[in-house]
Design a protein around this motif. Structure first.
Motif, PDB file in Angstrom:
ATOM      1  N   PHE A 395       0.859  -1.189   0.000  1.00  0.00           N
ATOM      2  CA  PHE A 395       0.000   0.000   0.000  1.00  0.00           C
ATOM      3  C   PHE A 395       0.888   1.228   0.000  1.00  0.00           C
ATOM      4  O   PHE A 395       1.957   1.244   0.615  1.00  0.00           O
ATOM      5  N   ALA A 396       0.399   2.278  -0.701  1.00  0.00           N
ATOM      6  CA  ALA A 396       1.145   3.534  -0.780  1.00  0.00           C
ATOM      7  C   ALA A 396       0.171   4.695  -0.745  1.00  0.00           C
ATOM      8  O   ALA A 396      -0.912   4.638  -1.353  1.00  0.00           O
ATOM      9  N   TYR A 397       0.552   5.744  -0.006  1.00  0.00           N
ATOM     10  CA  TYR A 397      -0.157   7.014  -0.071  1.00  0.00           C
ATOM     11  C   TYR A 397       0.455   7.805  -1.221  1.00  0.00           C
ATOM     12  O   TYR A 397       1.612   8.230  -1.149  1.00  0.00           O
ATOM     13  N   ASP A 398      -0.320   7.980  -2.270  1.00  0.00           N
ATOM     14  CA  ASP A 398       0.211   8.601  -3.488  1.00  0.00           C
ATOM     15  C   ASP A 398       1.392   7.769  -3.991  1.00  0.00           C
ATOM     16  O   ASP A 398       1.206   6.628  -4.385  1.00  0.00           O
ATOM     17  N   THR A 399       2.601   8.305  -3.903  1.00  0.00           N
ATOM     18  CA  THR A 399       3.767   7.563  -4.387  1.00  0.00           C
ATOM     19  C   THR A 399       4.659   7.085  -3.253  1.00  0.00           C
ATOM     20  O   THR A 399       5.721   6.495  -3.500  1.00  0.00           O
ATOM     21  N   GLN A 400       4.253   7.331  -2.009  1.00  0.00           N
ATOM     22  CA  GLN A 400       5.073   6.958  -0.866  1.00  0.00           C
ATOM     23  C   GLN A 400       4.631   5.598  -0.327  1.00  0.00           C
ATOM     24  O   GLN A 400       3.550   5.470   0.235  1.00  0.00           O
ATOM     25  N   PRO A 401       5.461   4.561  -0.470  1.00  0.00           N
ATOM     26  CA  PRO A 401       5.074   3.230   0.021  1.00  0.00           C
ATOM     27  C   PRO A 401       4.987   3.203   1.542  1.00  0.00           C
ATOM     28  O   PRO A 401       5.825   3.780   2.242  1.00  0.00           O
ATOM     29  N   VAL A 402       3.966   2.543   2.049  1.00  0.00           N
ATOM     30  CA  VAL A 402       3.782   2.396   3.488  1.00  0.00           C
ATOM     31  C   VAL A 402       3.915   0.938   3.895  1.00  0.00           C
ATOM     32  O   VAL A 402       4.502   0.618   4.932  1.00  0.00           O
ATOM     33  N   LEU A 403       3.378   0.038   3.086  1.00  0.00           N
ATOM     34  CA  LEU A 403       3.487  -1.399   3.318  1.00  0.00           C
ATOM     35  C   LEU A 403       4.074  -2.059   2.086  1.00  0.00           C
ATOM     36  O   LEU A 403       3.723  -1.687   0.952  1.00  0.00           O
ATOM     37  N   ARG A 404       4.925  -3.076   2.303  1.00  0.00           N
ATOM     38  CA  ARG A 404       5.585  -3.750   1.186  1.00  0.00           C
ATOM     39  C   ARG A 404       5.530  -5.260   1.403  1.00  0.00           C
ATOM     40  O   ARG A 404       5.984  -5.762   2.440  1.00  0.00           O
ATOM     41  N   ASP A 405       4.962  -5.959   0.453  1.00  0.00           N
ATOM     42  CA  ASP A 405       5.045  -7.420   0.366  1.00  0.00           C
ATOM     43  C   ASP A 405       4.714  -8.088   1.704  1.00  0.00           C
ATOM     44  O   ASP A 405       5.510  -8.848   2.264  1.00  0.00           O
ATOM     45  N   ILE A 406       3.511  -7.816   2.215  1.00  0.00           N
ATOM     46  CA  ILE A 406       3.082  -8.368   3.502  1.00  0.00           C
ATOM     47  C   ILE A 406       2.451  -9.739   3.260  1.00  0.00           C
ATOM     48  O   ILE A 406       1.501  -9.879   2.480  1.00  0.00           O
ATOM     49  N   HIS A 407       2.999 -10.738   3.941  1.00  0.00           N
ATOM     50  CA  HIS A 407       2.425 -12.090   3.931  1.00  0.00           C
ATOM     51  C   HIS A 407       1.992 -12.423   5.352  1.00  0.00           C
ATOM     52  O   HIS A 407       2.759 -12.233   6.304  1.00  0.00           O
ATOM     53  N   MET A 408       0.770 -12.934   5.472  1.00  0.00           N
ATOM     54  CA  MET A 408       0.245 -13.233   6.802  1.00  0.00           C
ATOM     55  C   MET A 408      -0.935 -14.172   6.651  1.00  0.00           C
ATOM     56  O   MET A 408      -1.756 -14.016   5.744  1.00  0.00           O
ATOM     57  N   GLU A 409      -1.046 -15.123   7.538  1.00  0.00           N
ATOM     58  CA  GLU A 409      -2.207 -16.005   7.565  1.00  0.00           C
ATOM     59  C   GLU A 409      -2.605 -16.232   9.015  1.00  0.00           C
ATOM     60  O   GLU A 409      -1.774 -16.630   9.847  1.00  0.00           O
ATOM     61  N   VAL A 410      -3.865 -15.973   9.315  1.00  0.00           N
ATOM     62  CA  VAL A 410      -4.381 -16.054  10.675  1.00  0.00           C
ATOM     63  C   VAL A 410      -5.587 -16.988  10.673  1.00  0.00           C
ATOM     64  O   VAL A 410      -6.530 -16.794   9.886  1.00  0.00           O
ATOM     65  N   GLN A 411      -5.552 -17.977  11.544  1.00  0.00           N
ATOM     66  CA  GLN A 411      -6.643 -18.936  11.643  1.00  0.00           C
ATOM     67  C   GLN A 411      -7.779 -18.361  12.486  1.00  0.00           C
ATOM     68  O   GLN A 411      -7.562 -17.449  13.301  1.00  0.00           O
ATOM     69  N   PRO A 412      -8.982 -18.875  12.299  1.00  0.00           N
ATOM     70  CA  PRO A 412     -10.104 -18.375  13.102  1.00  0.00           C
ATOM     71  C   PRO A 412      -9.835 -18.518  14.599  1.00  0.00           C
ATOM     72  O   PRO A 412      -9.379 -19.567  15.066  1.00  0.00           O
ATOM     73  N   GLY A 413     -10.103 -17.449  15.322  1.00  0.00           N
ATOM     74  CA  GLY A 413      -9.938 -17.454  16.766  1.00  0.00           C
ATOM     75  C   GLY A 413      -8.549 -17.115  17.244  1.00  0.00           C
ATOM     76  O   GLY A 413      -8.346 -16.975  18.459  1.00  0.00           O
ATOM     77  N   GLU A 414      -7.600 -16.949  16.359  1.00  0.00           N
ATOM     78  CA  GLU A 414      -6.248 -16.611  16.788  1.00  0.00           C
ATOM     79  C   GLU A 414      -6.136 -15.132  17.141  1.00  0.00           C
ATOM     80  O   GLU A 414      -6.858 -14.290  16.585  1.00  0.00           O
ATOM     81  N   VAL A 415      -5.180 -14.851  18.048  1.00  0.00           N
ATOM     82  CA  VAL A 415      -4.864 -13.475  18.417  1.00  0.00           C
ATOM     83  C   VAL A 415      -3.456 -13.180  17.923  1.00  0.00           C
ATOM     84  O   VAL A 415      -2.496 -13.864  18.315  1.00  0.00           O
ATOM     85  N   VAL A 416      -3.351 -12.190  17.056  1.00  0.00           N
ATOM     86  CA  VAL A 416      -2.043 -11.807  16.533  1.00  0.00           C
ATOM     87  C   VAL A 416      -1.786 -10.361  16.920  1.00  0.00           C
ATOM     88  O   VAL A 416      -2.714  -9.543  16.986  1.00  0.00           O
ATOM     89  N   ALA A 417      -0.530 -10.070  17.174  1.00  0.00           N
ATOM     90  CA  ALA A 417      -0.125  -8.729  17.592  1.00  0.00           C
ATOM     91  C   ALA A 417       0.775  -8.133  16.525  1.00  0.00           C
ATOM     92  O   ALA A 417       1.596  -8.842  15.924  1.00  0.00           O
TER      93      ALA A 417
END
Length: 641
Positions: A395-417
């Motif tokens: 994700f980027a605001y205009d041309t400024q990247p904020v998030l890069r190549d995020i991989h994540m998988e969360v199962q139902p009921g899990e708590v992630v921080a």
């Protein structure tokens, strides 16, 4: 309505003329002073009783031709019931019509008729004003609601790049400027145009040649009017923009009144506000100057045109003998009649140009397209288990990247921080999970479905969010809580408040749940506001819970109470927790460590803490004075509820 009023004025004037004529005929005439018995009957024309000699030639005599009124009467008499109705009307008129010598009777009748006409004029005038004002206000309300509805559909990016005070100005002052254009449309345009077109028609009928000359002479006036109109419009737009700055200055000053008072900056703010208003004043005066210049120039040119036409008409009458005297009088009289409506149209045109500046600023808002919209083939999402997966999300605001190549998988009921330094992209990821933005790269899936392929309203029905800014509306506590679920019962509301450890506080307030919290919940403490927002989220009973620094505004005692409550209530729900206090997330199933928009580490609290080179260990030890906290170890060792 304007035409009815004009017709009524004409009838009133005709009634006054009729009254004067009847007074002359019936009261001031010599015959009026003669008693009826002494009046001489009209002398009948002598006639010969002997019939004319018959035509002895045997030729057929043609019947006498009927006049047009006689034919019309005979035709109407063939309509069933017409003759009887006519006779009844004539009888009624005969009853109410005074005798010729009854001066007082005629005066009363005419006075009554004039009173009726005046009443009709008053009623129609009131209806015209009332209906016009009602129509204009209804249009303004519809425009304001439509613009607000459109604004609420726009994404977060729009509000992050706009000044709130400027938006206030567009929704209030700019929309009110539309009032000028609507008044011109519903009042001045019809009435003045009707009078102007009537005068033009009479002028053309009286003298086509002089009318053509008038058209040629009017062209420079139109050119000058258009030049000034562009100036008025441009300067009015600048003025409206400056008024937005005034509104924005007021909004910031009043929103930050606590800081203003704390730093004793009242005089500084007054001077800053004065400078902004002076800028608005200069721009407003420029609009007034342009409008006054337009009126002055058009008035001068109008009088010059009239003078030229008078000279031309006199020349055409005396020298060229191209127009008769009576038609010249008609032509010049029509010019005089057209002066006022033409002047009104010129002034209204400038007002419309001024109003269009506000209209353009409103249209700019409506031209902004929402960023997050449902696809045409978006599918419903009646249920949600809570399985979340992110694949190559960026994700980027205009041309400024904020998030890069995020991989994540969360199962139902899990708590992630989600932890990491400020500006690492944690809160932005929370916004993406709530679909406040759409990712510029990659895919976010809920239960294996791309969130862009399901209805956003259905998705949000399964999600609750608690942010670090505990915002409350200026209404009752009950209404703020029901923002989480409109159909929640009182028992459910009380249960949610007890779970968030805020019920006792609410019950102790004057009015209880009906107590008004004030602007942004100013009557409550920061911890109380935060616990109410937590209760609001819990009332939604979501499948996915998003906590963005949810305990940051709580004191130590309240934090412990709410943390225990959250640990119990998060059971069975997929929960994402953004926290800077790492002690609050030691029991999470998995911790993702962010840095510069990337996930640099992941694992459990114990695994990350065991790595001597991990960023998480460094952040944690900074908050615990270089040593693990025993209470965190006990919390980690305790089984999850």
């Amino acid at each position: 309505m304007a035409s009815l009023a004009t017709l009524g004025n004409g009838v009133l004037n005709q009634g006054r003329s009729l009254f004067a004529g009847l007074v002359v005929d019936k009261v001031l005439s010599p015959e009026a002073d003669t008693p009826p018995a002494e009046r001489q009957p009209p002398v009948a024309a002598p006639h010969d009783a002997t019939p004319p000699p018959a035509d002895r030639s045997g030729a057929k005599t043609e019947p006498a031709k009927r006049s047009e009124p006689e034919l019309r009467t005979a035709l109407l008499d063939r309509i069933p019931g017409f003759a009887a109705a006519r006779d009844r009307v004539r009888a009624w008129l005969a009853r109410i019509t005074p005798a010729d010598g009854d001066v007082w009777g005629w005066a009363v009748l005419i006075s009554v008729l004039l009173g009726i006409v005046a009443a009709l004029l008053g009623i129609t005038g009131w209806l015209r004003e009332y209906l016009q004002a009602k129509l204009v206000q209804r249009v303004l309300i519809d425009i304001r609601v439509h613009v607000m509805q459109h604004l609420l559909q726009l994404g977060f990016r729009f509000f992050h790049t706009r000044r709130i005070g400027d938006l206030y100005s567009r929704l209030t002052n700019d929309i009110n400027e539309v009032n000028r254009a609507l008044n011109f449309l519903f009042r001045d345009l019809f009435q003045a145009s009707t009078q102007l077109l009537s005068g033009i028609a009479i002028c053309v009928w009286a003298s086509p040649e002089l009318s053509l000359v008038s058209l040629v002479l009017v062209m420079p006036i139109l050119v000058v009017l258009q030049v000034f109109a562009r100036k008025v419009r441009k300067r009015a737009r600048s003025r409206q923009h400056s008024f937005g700055e005034v509104t924005d200055a007021m909004q910031q000053m009043l929103s930050g009144i606590r800081i203003v008072k704390a730093f004793h900056a009242e005089q500084h703010e007054v001077e800053r506000f004065r400078r902004v208003n002076e800028s608005f004043f200069r721009r407003a005066v420029r609009v007034v100057a342009a409008k006054a210049g337009a009126r002055a120039f058009t008035d001068v040119l109008n009088h010059a045109v009239v003078a030229v036409l008078i000279l031309g008409g006199v020349w055409a009458f005396h020298v060229a003998h191209a127009i008769e005297k009576q038609w010249l009088v008609v032509f010049l009289s029509s010019l005089a009649i057209m002066y006022q409506p033409a002047k009104k149209l010129v002034g209204s045109y400038n007002n419309v140009m001024e109003a269009l500046a506000g209209v353009e600023r409103v249209r700019e808002l409506l031209a902004v397209e929402p960023e997050v919209v449902d696809a045409p083939d978006a599918e419903p999402l009646p249920t949600l288990e809570g399985h979340v997966r992110l694949r190559h999300v960026g994700f980027a605001y205009d041309t400024q990247p904020v998030l890069r190549d995020i991989h994540m998988e969360v199962q139902p009921g899990e708590v992630v921080a989600l932890v990491g330094p400020s500006g690492a992209g944690k809160s932005t990821l929370i916004d993406l999970l709530a679909r406040l933005y759409d990712p510029t790269e990659g895919v976010i899936e809920y239960d294996g479905r791309d969130i862009r392929t399901v209805r956003r309203a259905d998705l949000l029905a399964h999600i609750a969010m608690v942010t670090q800014d505990p915002f409350l509306f200026n209404t009752t506590i009950l209404e703020n809580l029901r923002y989480g679920r409109r159909d929640a019962s009182m028992e459910e509301i009380v249960a949610a408040c007890k779970a968030a450890f805020i019920h006792d506080v609410i019950a102790s307030l004057p009015g209880g749940y009906e107590a008004v919290v004030g602007e942004r919940g100013v009557t409550l403490s920061g911890g109380q506001r935060q616990r109410i927002t937590i209760a609001r989220a819990l009332l939604r009973n979501p499948r996915v819970l998003l906590l963005d620094e949810a305990t940051s505004a709580l004191d130590s005692e309240s934090e412990q109470l709410v943390q225990r409550s959250l640990e119990t209530l998060m059971r069975g729900r997929t929960t994402f927790v953004v926290a800077h206090r790492l002690s609050t997330i030691v029991g999470a199933d998995r911790i993702y460590v962010f840095s510069e928009g990337r996930i640099v580490e992941e694992g459990t609290h114990a695994a990350l803490l065991a790595n001597p080179d991990s960023l998480y260990r460094r952040l944690y030890l900074l908050q615990t004075d270089g040593e693990p906290r025993p209470e965190d170890d006990r919390r980690l060792a305790a089984p999850r509820p």
